[in-house]
Design an enzyme around this catalytic site. Structure first.
Site, PDB file in Angstrom:
ATOM      1  CD  GLU A 147     -13.211  -4.686  -4.814  1.00 38.10           C
ATOM      2  OE1 GLU A 147     -13.349  -5.874  -3.521  1.00 38.10           O
ATOM      3  OE2 GLU A 147     -13.967  -5.114  -6.236  1.00 38.10           O
ATOM      4  CG  ASP A 199      -2.294  -1.345   1.708  1.00 37.88           C
ATOM      5  OD1 ASP A 199      -2.395  -2.094   0.073  1.00 37.88           O
ATOM      6  OD2 ASP A 199      -1.974  -1.679   2.282  1.00 37.88           O
TER       7      ASP A 199
END
Length: 508
Positions: free
Chosen positions: A218, A44
């Site tokens: 998403e 991330d």
């Protein structure tokens, strides 16, 4: 980033979990300069450009994870996009007294002299995911809880923050939905109520096979503005995810889906985007499962350089093992942190008693690569700050390969402790021009020594991967301005490293 398995109708939870666990067992590809962090698993990525450096904020996948087991966030920085300095963990789940778990995907931004890090964590009281805010005076922390409670909580994740030219800041987040609020100037409160962005197929593309989620969106939004156009880059269509993007004339829409940025690639079933412009180039950060032992729950951050198309669209970007090219060179004639790394084999890092981090758990044959070192007219000596609770070992200095031209060897003595620091110096011959520098560590069995920093003398070079201020690593002793001078402080004993545990961080 994390997936909400409960919102995938028509698929049994056990089947989904079995599929995802299978993905984690797919072997990673051979590594080179990508992934850019190789000592631990990271995920991330959230890059931030500040004062001539790129600061990279990541999550940390725990070793051997079979779910998104993440307890802390990490920070790295670079001035040349290839040599990355490890700044350790300045914020953990425990930073937020109201949180119980899940140090998942966040983003840090700078405003009014402070750094604000927006992260999702599990709220202990409700059991829901919530967005917290850490704050620090330094890009590398330490960060503290800015407000003592969630900024916003609705069970959704993956915050991103964008500050518009007008000064208005926006917080976006969400899976399975997409939300935003207008942040107040203090960056730790907001006006109005959370607003849901309509997820239309025109705005976010068409997904097939899932009637409850008709669009490609998403999770993991990354919002920014370029040449008057607003971009929302996001993880699309679980599972496995690819990276798509939409654009809009304003920060809240209306959005128009523009296509794929990065196709489904790599051995991680998730992906997470971060995009910056730095030193005249554009860079796309993402994660994959490319390190040994990597997969969907043991991911690694990587980066690619790209060029926008003439009409402002983003080209298709593929994962590579070469990564971004170096910006300039590294200056060896100022102090460089030993944990500034372009590539490595075997080593790990840990907090140093002298501040910041040091390279640790070094065994015979381990090495570190530092890329594009500009020796200029030639180095004459090498100095390193070292500590050893055993009998030490040697630092061999090689050019352009771990067994390349040997230009110097420094002997490291035992110092009586893993944090009992001393300085060693050795002569150097044949180090001229610009080369990749390999530190090859040799000695007996077991752990040999730790290294805190290093510096060459004898030549001159311009530029380099320098920290922009001497306080960058909180508590650092013995140095001041960028790169600093050699420390005359010898340091105390500090905590003992103790017996070496089993090496599980990255399979070698």
């Amino acid at each position: 980033m994390k997936l909400r398995f409960e919102v995938l109708p028509g698929r049994g939870a056990l089947v989904i979990m079995a599929l995802l666990c299978l993905v984690t067992m797919i072997p990673g590809t051979a590594r080179a300069d990508n992934p850019i962090v190789q000592t631990i698993y990271t995920a991330d990525p959230a890059p931030l450009v500040h004062n001539g450096r790129v600061y990279l904020y990541t999550g940390h996948d725990e070793d051997g994870s079979t779910y998104f087991t993440m307890k802390e966030w990490r920070v790295w920085s670079s001035a040349d996009m290839v040599n990355w300095t490890d700044h350790g963990s300045p914020m953990r789940v425990a930073t937020f007294s109201w949180a119980s778990a899940d140090a998942w995907a966040g983003q840090a931004v700078y405003r009014n002299g402070k750094f604000y890090w927006y992260v999702p964590v599990k709220d202990r009281a409700s059991g829901q995911m919530a967005i917290g805010v850490g704050v620090s005076n330094s890009p590398t922390g330490p960060f503290t809880d800015a407000i003592g409670h969630p900024l916003v909580r609705n069970g959704e994740i993956d915050p991103t923050v964008f500050i518009d030219d007008s000064g208005q800041a926006y917080l976006y987040w969400g899976n399975p939905n997409l939300w935003y609020v207008r942040l107040n100037p203090d960056m730790i409160s907001y006006s109005g109520s959370p607003t849901q962005i309509p997820l239309t197929t025109a705005g976010f593309g068409t997904r097939t096979g899932n009637t409850s989620r008709p669009t490609l969106y998403e999770e993991g939004p990354w919002v920014y503005k370029r040449n008057g156009l607003y971009y929302n880059v996001f993880a699309a269509k679980c599972c496995s995810e690819f990276i798509g993007y939409s654009t809009a004339p304003g920060p809240t829409g209306p959005w128009t889906y523009r296509g794929t940025v990065m196709p489904t690639q790599g051995s991680s079933f998730t992906n997470h985007p971060g995009i910056i412009d730095f030193n005249g180039g554009s860079y796309f950060f993402y994660h994959n499962g490319a390190l040994p032992g990597g997969g969907g729950f043991t991911r690694s951050v990587a980066v690619e350089k790209f060029t926008y198309n003439a009409d402002g669209t983003i080209p298709t970007i593929n994962m590579t093992t070469t990564g971004a090219p170096q910006v300039g060179t590294l200056n060896p004639y100022v102090r460089q942190e030993a944990e500034t790394i372009a590539g490595e084999s075997g080593v790990e890092t840990e907090p140093s008693s002298e501040g910041g981090m040091n390279v640790s758990w070094i065994e015979n044959g381990d090495h570190i690569k530092v890329k594009g070192v500009a020796f200029g007219s030639g180095a004459t000596s090498f100095t390193a700050r070292v500590a050893s609770a055993t009998s030490g070992g040697r630092i061999e200095l090689h050019l352009d390969g771990v067994n390349g031209t040997l230009v110097g060897t420094c002997t490291v003595p035992g110092t009586g402790g893993w944090q009992t620091w001393t300085t060693v110096t050795c002569p150097v011959n044949g180090a001229t021009g610009t080369h990749d520098l390999y530190f090859k560590y040799t000695g007996g069995s077991g752990n040999l020594f730790n290294v805190n920093w290093w510096q060459f003398t004898g030549g001159t070079a311009a530029g380099g991967n320098l920290l922009t201020n001497g306080d960058m690593e909180s508590g650092t002793t013995g140095w001041g301005a960028s790169g600093g001078a050699l420390s005359s402080v010898t340091g105390g004993g500090g905590a003992a490293q103790g017996p070496a545990p089993a090496r599980t961080s990255i399979p070698r």
